[in-house]
Structure formats: C-alpha cells, structure tokens
Design a protein around this motif. Structure first.
Motif, short mmCIF file in Angstrom:
data_model
loop_
_atom_site.label_atom_id
_atom_site.label_comp_id
_atom_site.label_asym_id
_atom_site.label_seq_id
_atom_site.Cartn_x
_atom_site.Cartn_y
_atom_site.Cartn_z
N LYS A 164 72.94 -61.52 -6.28
CA LYS A 164 71.53 -60.42 -6.09
C LYS A 164 70.48 -60.96 -5.39
CE LYS A 164 73.12 -58.46 -10.69
NZ LYS A 164 73.41 -59.68 -11.25
N TYR A 165 70.29 -62.34 -5.45
CA TYR A 165 68.97 -62.72 -4.87
C TYR A 165 69.07 -62.38 -3.34
CZ TYR A 165 71.75 -66.80 -3.06
OH TYR A 165 72.51 -67.62 -2.78
N GLN A 166 70.31 -62.21 -2.82
CA GLN A 166 70.60 -62.38 -1.32
C GLN A 166 69.96 -60.90 -0.86
OE1 GLN A 166 74.61 -63.15 -0.74
NE2 GLN A 166 74.20 -65.29 -0.21
N TRP A 167 69.79 -59.83 -1.65
CA TRP A 167 69.50 -58.55 -1.19
C TRP A 167 68.04 -58.02 -1.38
CZ3 TRP A 167 73.32 -55.05 0.46
CH2 TRP A 167 74.64 -55.71 0.62
N THR A 168 67.43 -59.03 -1.75
CA THR A 168 65.80 -58.80 -1.84
C THR A 168 65.25 -59.16 -0.52
OG1 THR A 168 65.30 -61.11 -2.50
CG2 THR A 168 65.86 -59.31 -4.29
N ALA A 169 64.04 -58.74 -0.31
CA ALA A 169 63.31 -58.97 0.96
C ALA A 169 63.82 -59.07 2.30
CB ALA A 169 62.56 -60.39 0.55
N ILE A 170 64.72 -58.15 2.32
CA ILE A 170 65.50 -57.96 3.85
C ILE A 170 65.65 -56.43 4.01
CG2 ILE A 170 67.37 -60.00 3.59
CD1 ILE A 170 69.40 -57.64 2.78
N ALA B 83 63.39 -71.67 -12.31
CA ALA B 83 63.82 -72.50 -13.32
C ALA B 83 65.17 -71.81 -13.91
CB ALA B 83 62.92 -72.97 -14.44
N LYS B 84 65.44 -70.54 -13.49
CA LYS B 84 66.58 -69.88 -13.89
C LYS B 84 67.78 -70.19 -13.17
CE LYS B 84 63.94 -65.79 -15.40
NZ LYS B 84 64.12 -64.09 -15.19
N PRO B 85 69.09 -70.20 -13.79
CA PRO B 85 70.18 -70.28 -12.97
C PRO B 85 70.16 -69.10 -12.09
CG PRO B 85 70.71 -69.73 -15.20
CD PRO B 85 69.39 -69.91 -15.16
N LEU B 86 70.83 -69.55 -10.68
CA LEU B 86 70.82 -68.45 -9.48
C LEU B 86 71.16 -67.32 -9.84
CD1 LEU B 86 69.97 -69.20 -6.71
CD2 LEU B 86 72.24 -69.44 -6.17
N SER B 87 72.12 -67.07 -10.74
CA SER B 87 72.60 -65.82 -11.19
C SER B 87 71.89 -64.94 -11.96
CB SER B 87 74.10 -65.80 -12.00
OG SER B 87 73.95 -66.69 -13.36
N LYS B 88 70.83 -65.55 -12.81
CA LYS B 88 69.73 -65.03 -13.52
C LYS B 88 68.61 -64.64 -12.87
CE LYS B 88 72.66 -64.52 -17.19
NZ LYS B 88 73.03 -66.06 -18.09
N ALA B 89 68.40 -65.19 -11.68
CA ALA B 89 67.29 -65.08 -11.05
C ALA B 89 66.42 -63.69 -10.64
CB ALA B 89 66.89 -65.93 -9.72
N ILE B 90 67.40 -62.91 -10.17
CA ILE B 90 67.10 -61.51 -10.20
C ILE B 90 67.79 -60.42 -10.92
CG2 ILE B 90 67.27 -59.55 -8.13
CD1 ILE B 90 65.58 -61.82 -7.46
N ASP B 91 67.23 -59.79 -11.64
CA ASP B 91 67.70 -58.90 -12.80
C ASP B 91 68.26 -57.79 -12.14
OD1 ASP B 91 68.27 -56.96 -14.85
OD2 ASP B 91 66.37 -57.65 -16.04
N GLY B 92 69.62 -57.36 -12.48
CA GLY B 92 70.22 -55.91 -11.77
C GLY B 92 69.24 -55.00 -11.77
N GLU B 93 68.33 -54.77 -13.05
CA GLU B 93 67.61 -53.47 -13.02
C GLU B 93 66.29 -53.57 -12.10
OE1 GLU B 93 68.48 -50.90 -14.30
OE2 GLU B 93 69.81 -51.14 -15.68
N ASN B 94 66.04 -54.81 -11.73
CA ASN B 94 65.14 -55.01 -10.73
C ASN B 94 65.53 -54.83 -8.96
OD1 ASN B 94 63.27 -55.34 -12.58
ND2 ASN B 94 63.13 -57.76 -12.30
N LEU B 95 66.69 -54.32 -8.65
CA LEU B 95 67.34 -54.16 -7.50
C LEU B 95 66.80 -52.54 -7.14
CD1 LEU B 95 70.53 -55.95 -7.41
CD2 LEU B 95 68.24 -56.67 -6.42
N ASN B 96 65.46 -52.36 -7.20
CA ASN B 96 64.89 -50.96 -6.77
C ASN B 96 64.29 -51.03 -5.46
OD1 ASN B 96 65.58 -50.47 -9.67
ND2 ASN B 96 63.46 -51.43 -10.21
N ALA B 97 64.65 -50.08 -4.55
CA ALA B 97 64.11 -50.23 -2.94
C ALA B 97 62.94 -49.31 -2.97
CB ALA B 97 65.28 -49.70 -2.35
#
Ligand code: MN
Ligand code: MN
Length: 458
Positions: free
Chosen positions: A132-138, A182-196
């Motif tokens: 998920k973190y790869q899909w922010t800020a692009i 400080a979170k593990p990578l898989s938890k750094a971005i919440d799926g519910e925050n993938l709002n464009a």
C-alpha cells in the motif's frame, strides 16, 4: 557437447542485428502497454490489432474452417484470438497461449465520494496484491466505465494525456511520521486511507443564498454531470480504478530495460498476441487474455470460467470432433511473469533455482507454496517437448522457481487449464519489483518470450 549447464545472458549472445530486432520489438510492446493499462483497455487494443490483422468476430454457433481468424471479446474484459489450422483438431488438439491482462490497482468503492476539510476524495478498495505504501504520493489516472440509467455507458480516462489533471493519495510528512515509521511496513498505510484527492474548488453561493454543505463535492459533481451526464448514484453502477499515470519508459543509459505499470502480465500478453498474428501454422491456435488473475481467476471473465471450454467445444463441433479428445490432445503455454533475481533482496531467492533478468523466457515447471501446494506441475514429458521446440528454434530460455522454499510463493492460471486435462506449463518473463506501480523488465526477455510463443505455435 556441453556436459555442464550454464545459463546464457541474451545480450551477451546477441549480435548487432539481433539487438536491433529486440529493441524494435520493445517499441511495439511499450505502445501496447500505454494503451492497455486495464483489462478493458487491453481488450479494446487487442480487438483493434486483431481487426488490423484480418480477424473477424467469433460466434459460438458458427462452423469454423481452416484459415479462419476470429476474435471473441468476453464481456469487454477477456479476449480470445482463434486461428484455425489445417491439422486434425481431434488428433492434434489446439495450441493455447494464455496471459492475463488485469494488474494490481485501486478500484473505487461503490459509494466512493466524500468531502473533508476542503478537499473532495474518492475512496478505493485495492485490487490484487499491492504494497500500500507504494501507491501514495504518486500521480494516478482514473480509467473505466460508468453506466447511466437506461443502459447508456460512459467511458472515463483521465490522467494519461499530458494536459489532463492527475489524482493523488496523500502520505504523512516525515517530520510527523515517527509513529508511522515505527510500524511494520504492511501496517504503515491503512487501506481505508487510500483515498484519492479529486478536487478542491468549492462552489460559491450566490448572494442571499445559503452556503452549500460539501461545496467542493457539489462542484465536482457538477463537472462530472456536465462532462459525462452522470450523478453520484451512477458510481454504484461503475467499474472505475486508479492506475499509475504515465507511460512506459526505457531504463538505463543503454535502454536495455523497460519500467512500466502492468508488465504483470501484459509483458506476456503482447508476445503471445504478436505470435498468433505472425505465425503461419498447421495447428489451430488460441490466444487468451484473461481477467481476474490477480484476485483468484473467478467469475465470468477469469480462467476458472467455463468459457475456454466453450471455445474449444465450438472448435471441436466445427469439425465434428469429440471435444474431450480435442482437450486431451491440446497443449498450453500459461504465460505469466515470475520473480527475477534481485541482488538487493538476495535472501528470498535460491540462486541456482531462480530466473535472471535478460536470460530469456522463464519456465516454471511448478508454482505454489508450502511444498508446491496449489500448483500445476508440468510433467517431464511436456517439459521435454517444450525444451525441444525452444532448442529447435534457438529460443533463449531458463528455468526457475518463484523465490526460495517457504519464503512465500504465488500461483498462476496454469492449474485451471491443466485441470481441464490440457498439458500446460508456465513460461513467462522475469520481473523486478513485481506488483509495484512501476515494474522492471528486460527488452531481451520480452523478445525471447515472443520467440518462445512462435516456436510453440509453429
Ligand atoms: Mn501475473
Ligand atoms: Mn500478479
């Protein structure tokens, strides 16, 4: 005779003319990619190219004959290209090549639109395995269709033309990101925050009128209504998704590689399509672009659907052949990407049994995880057949597994075709950064897969 096996790097072996051919093939591939970001886009591109190559629409009730070239677009998302040969289909079966044209992305939720703090957003539900973190800020583009009441369809594609706006998912700034970091990578971005973010210009109330609630959302809906004739509820009858905006690009000073969205699995779809166009063969050939591979291959357009059997049965019926016999004698290349060796992450690979970038078409005898679970394991006889036709035609090929034992794993559509009683093996292209918004492949490997498909069709 070489007693020892050594893997060959295609670029090391190629002469100047071969290099030119490889680079030229890549130009056609990049153009295909840029026009085929989603399965719907790919189906439109394939139809256009098929028509240019003399293919005509297919019907389940027609009687095919040798020399016929047909295309069947199953529900806008799943493509079948059929080239009928002169050979007896009962005795020789059909030669099938399958690749998938869906790629990981962000689909819209059914009720996606909201406004908060002066910005209007669309909520997404990710499709396929993403980090998920790869899909922010692009920069993101929006692709898909909306149904209006009464059955009228509106196609939407915003963000690909350089004059288009793009869309954007925010991330927290590093200055305030200590907790996230400080979170593990898989938890750094919440799926519910993938709002464009899709807008920020509020409609202004006329004098004397009360200020509107959700004024940005109202203004965006007004724009959408002007452009597409749609209202908010129409989004509930839509298929829209965000994909990375922008085109495929050459990578490296020598331009040996290509970075793009959706190499998985258009990098296999394109060579298989070109092979069915280019090959003159006595065999009956079928090329399939599948949908839904990234989410399990279910549904009307996935490879678990009966449609492939129906197509084979139609071919069999045309020649009064027993469809069971046709399937039993058929052969299939399941063309999908595999994980190429990445020295930055060496520990997840087993170097002797992985595929390397620029070393040719990648054969996976089996896939699966936890002791080969959930795999089509191509038998030695079929592996021998594939090896012989590749060697006959000078195809660069290599074998490997997707990662070291028990690190993870992955599947392809191979097992769904094999389950029909059809000899099937995975042959694809090694990819670096698979499922990232921009993945990396070698031009040498996409061309090697084209040669592999040509050898298989011949
Ligand atoms: Mn794939
Ligand atoms: Mn995939």
């Amino acid at each position: 005779m070489d007693l020892k096996y050594t893997r060959k790097n295609v670029y090391k072996e190629a002469d100047g003319k071969q290099l030119e051919t490889i680079y030229e093939f890549a130009e056609g591939y990049k153009e295909f990619l840029d026009n085929s970001k989603t399965e719907r886009d790919a189906a439109i591109t394939a139809k256009k190219l098929a028509e240019e190559n003399g293919f005509k629409p297919f019907s389940f009730s027609e009687k095919l004959k040798a020399g016929d070239k047909r295309y069947f677009i199953n529900r806008h998302k799943n493509v079948f290209l059929i080239k009928v040969g002169t050979e007896d289909v009962a005795k020789c079966g059909v030669r099938i090549m399958v690749a998938h044209v869906d790629s990981p992305r962000l689909d819209l939720k059914p009720n996606p639109m909201f406004e908060d703090s002066g910005l209007c957003y669309l909520k997404t539900h990710y499709y396929g395995g993403i980090k998920k973190y790869q899909w922010t800020a692009i920069p993101l583009a929006l692709h898909g269709v909306v149904m209006l009441p009464g059955g009228e369809k509106r196609e939407i594609c915003v963000g690909e033309d350089e004059n288009d706006p793009v869309f954007y998912i925010t991330d927290i700034l590093p200055h305030l990101g200590a907790e996230q970091a400080a979170k593990p990578l898989s938890k750094a971005i919440d799926g519910e925050n993938l709002n464009a973010v899709i807008g920020g210009l509020p409609s202004v109330a006329a004098e004397g009128e009360e200020e509107e609630k959700e004024a940005v959302k109202s203004a965006i809906l007004k724009l959408l209504n002007q452009k597409y004739g749609m209202t908010e509820v129409d989004l509930q009858c839509s298929e829209l998704c965000f994909v990375p905006a922008g085109k495929a690009r050459d990578v490296g000073f020598d331009k040996a590689l290509i970075s793009a969205y959706g190499h998985d699995d258009k990098v296999c779809a394109y060579p298989e399509m070109r092979a069915i166009f280019d090959c003159n063969s006595p065999h009956t050939l079928v090329a399939v672009f599948a949908d839904k591979e990234e989410v399990g291959s279910d549904g009307t357009t996935g490879m678990q659907s009966k449609v492939i059997s129906d197509v084979i049965e139609t071919i069999a019926a045309s020649f009064k052949a027993n469809p069971i016999e046709v399937r039993y004698n058929s052969k299939c290349i399941s063309a999908d990407v595999t994980a190429g060796y990445d020295p930055a992450y060496a520990s997840v690979f087993e170097k002797r049994n992985t595929t390397f970038i620029s070393c040719g078409a990648a054969i996976s005898k089996y896939t699966g995880a936890r002791g080969k679970s959930g795999t089509n394991d191509a038998d030695a006889e079929f592996m021998g057949f594939i090896r012989d036709i590749f060697e006959r035609d000078g195809v660069y090929w290599q074998v490997g597994e997707l990662g070291a034992i028990d690190v993870g794993g992955g599947g392809t559509v191979a097992k769904f075709i094999a389950n029909l009683g059809i000899d099937t093996v995975d042959v694809g292209v090694p990819v670096l950064s698979m499922h990232a918004p921009y993945e990396l492949i070698s031009k040498a490997d996409v061309y090697a897969l084209y040669q592999a498909c040509m050898a298989f069709c011949k």
